[in-house]
Design a protein around this motif. Sequence first.
Motif, mmCIF file in Angstrom:
data_model
loop_
_atom_site.group_PDB
_atom_site.id
_atom_site.type_symbol
_atom_site.label_atom_id
_atom_site.label_comp_id
_atom_site.label_asym_id
_atom_site.label_seq_id
_atom_site.Cartn_x
_atom_site.Cartn_y
_atom_site.Cartn_z
ATOM 1 N N VAL A 135 9.507 5.435 8.036
ATOM 2 C CA VAL A 135 9.738 5.703 9.450
ATOM 3 C C VAL A 135 8.453 5.543 10.260
ATOM 4 N N ALA A 136 8.595 4.965 11.446
ATOM 5 C CA ALA A 136 7.468 4.763 12.356
ATOM 6 C C ALA A 136 7.921 5.097 13.771
ATOM 7 N N PHE A 137 6.961 5.485 14.603
ATOM 8 C CA PHE A 137 7.231 5.774 16.009
ATOM 9 C C PHE A 137 6.438 4.792 16.860
ATOM 10 N N ILE A 138 7.093 4.234 17.861
ATOM 11 C CA ILE A 138 6.501 3.184 18.690
ATOM 12 C C ILE A 138 6.151 3.753 20.068
ATOM 13 N N TYR A 139 4.926 3.500 20.507
ATOM 14 C CA TYR A 139 4.473 3.925 21.820
ATOM 15 C C TYR A 139 3.934 2.710 22.578
ATOM 16 N N ILE A 192 1.163 0.938 20.314
ATOM 17 C CA ILE A 192 0.601 1.822 19.292
ATOM 18 C C ILE A 192 1.719 2.264 18.361
ATOM 19 N N ILE A 193 1.448 2.273 17.070
ATOM 20 C CA ILE A 193 2.445 2.663 16.067
ATOM 21 C C ILE A 193 1.950 3.916 15.355
ATOM 22 N N GLU A 194 2.796 4.925 15.307
ATOM 23 C CA GLU A 194 2.453 6.148 14.578
ATOM 24 C C GLU A 194 3.063 6.101 13.184
ATOM 25 N N ILE A 195 2.194 6.037 12.188
ATOM 26 C CA ILE A 195 2.637 6.093 10.792
ATOM 27 C C ILE A 195 1.434 6.537 9.968
ATOM 28 N N ASP A 196 1.428 7.776 9.552
ATOM 29 C CA ASP A 196 0.251 8.393 8.941
ATOM 30 C C ASP A 196 0.175 8.064 7.457
ATOM 31 N N ASP A 197 -0.746 7.147 7.112
ATOM 32 C CA ASP A 197 -0.912 6.754 5.714
ATOM 33 C C ASP A 197 -2.135 7.401 5.074
ATOM 34 N N GLY A 198 -2.683 8.421 5.736
ATOM 35 C CA GLY A 198 -3.876 9.084 5.214
ATOM 36 C C GLY A 198 -5.163 8.466 5.699
#
Length: 485
Positions: free
Chosen positions: A213-217, A254-260
């Motif tokens: 899952v990703a969030f798009i801004y 901007i894409i929110e996807i926390d991979d560390g």
Amino acid sequence: MLLGMSPLACCQCSVQDISSFTVTPNYEIIFFSSELYEIVNIIDFLDEKPPDVKSKLEEFVVGGENTGTNLNLVFEKFLEKMAIIKIRTGVESFKEHHHALILFTDGAYNMGGSPAATVAKMKNMVYMNEYESRNDYLDIYIFGIGDDIFDDDLMRLTAGTGGRHYFRGDDLENLQETFDEMINEDEVKGLCGLHKEYRVPYKYLKRKMYPWVAFIYTQVRVSLNSTCMGALVTPEFVLTAAHCIHGSLPEKVIIEIDDGRGKFKKAKTVISHSNYNVTAKKHKGINEFYDYNVALIQLEEHVQISTDVRPICIPCTLETSAALHLVDQTCESQEKLLLKNHLERLNFLTKTKNMVDIKYVHAKLGDNRYECIRQALGVEGITQETLTEAVTDNFICTGGLEPFRDHIACPGDSGGAVFKNFQHRTIQVALVSWGNENVCRFDGVQESTRTSRDFHINLFRVVPFLKSVLAKKDQDYAPLEFLEN
């Protein structure tokens, strides 16, 4: 694969996890106390009569008439079956067999004596006096569950290389997380759609449940405007709806996807379907036209793959055929398996304070489709004459109250994956595009009304676009392998 069990739930969760991988193991499943109860016989697989493991487990009823724990009896049964396999397959073929024993027990052993000597015989059979070169052909994992566990006695019975083989838990609540620890991520990190399932979906577990899952801004002046959702489809690309990023330069996405390695990712390129044109049918009175509403966002840097971040499977790739265990390597066979019913249960996600929550819907296909799409009449100038031009065959329709009350998409859900789970692998079949009415009174999970409908882009209809970008060779990213036909 040999499973010795006490709690039924442990076995079911283990088999489900293992079945999500591309290999198909043979199983011996035993329940035990002071006696053994054989549920699945591994020899049946050699006889080419593989049982339905899931059904066997569901049919088994745990009795309470026997007490005590005879672990040695369990290991003796395992040793016996290994010996039969060696005879049946021959020594040379037996050398290539990898043996994994996963044993769950809520006690040590108070009957039958120590299994240590039996375990030593198993090691001798597998190692064949070549321990250094063959010690990875036998793994014995033991899960000690409960208070009455003698750790030292059980730990001595484990075997294998590559990480922990003994796990301790006070109860079954954290069993799934514990079982995850024994999976070598280096061996499975390339598998699309692999995810975790938990009985209690706490917020901190959501990334493992939906790692794609990703969030798009989009950036407006100095602030970020939350617009849409998306799905990671390769380490470099996120799939979303074209209207989410239409008119935005890559540096404003901007894409929110926390991979560390950071929560927010910058876009390198944004690529919409060449046929996407919201005003394409305005001359026919259709004010907004959302066919081909699909786009790919290339990230400036690829994400780090882990249990928290992993691509979803998409249609018509070799990876998806492997995930579905399909022998027939065709796009058609994938679609027939995933969208085979006239009423197909699907899911998509919505952003909430819990990160995301899941929505349940039913795709109205075949004979059910027209009654679903006709609710678009009157929306954005759509008439009876232009209905099928506005809602083309590229759309999957969900929503309404019959025969089940579906959830409905809300603002912010657009671009998100519409997906189906298949044996612990997630396959995206569509993406959220548009709806005929906004019935959402607040964010989160909302139920449909009698007339509200959602229309999702069917990914099987836009494979040429996906392939034109994701399968392109000689790029600065690894291409996906799509099926030739």
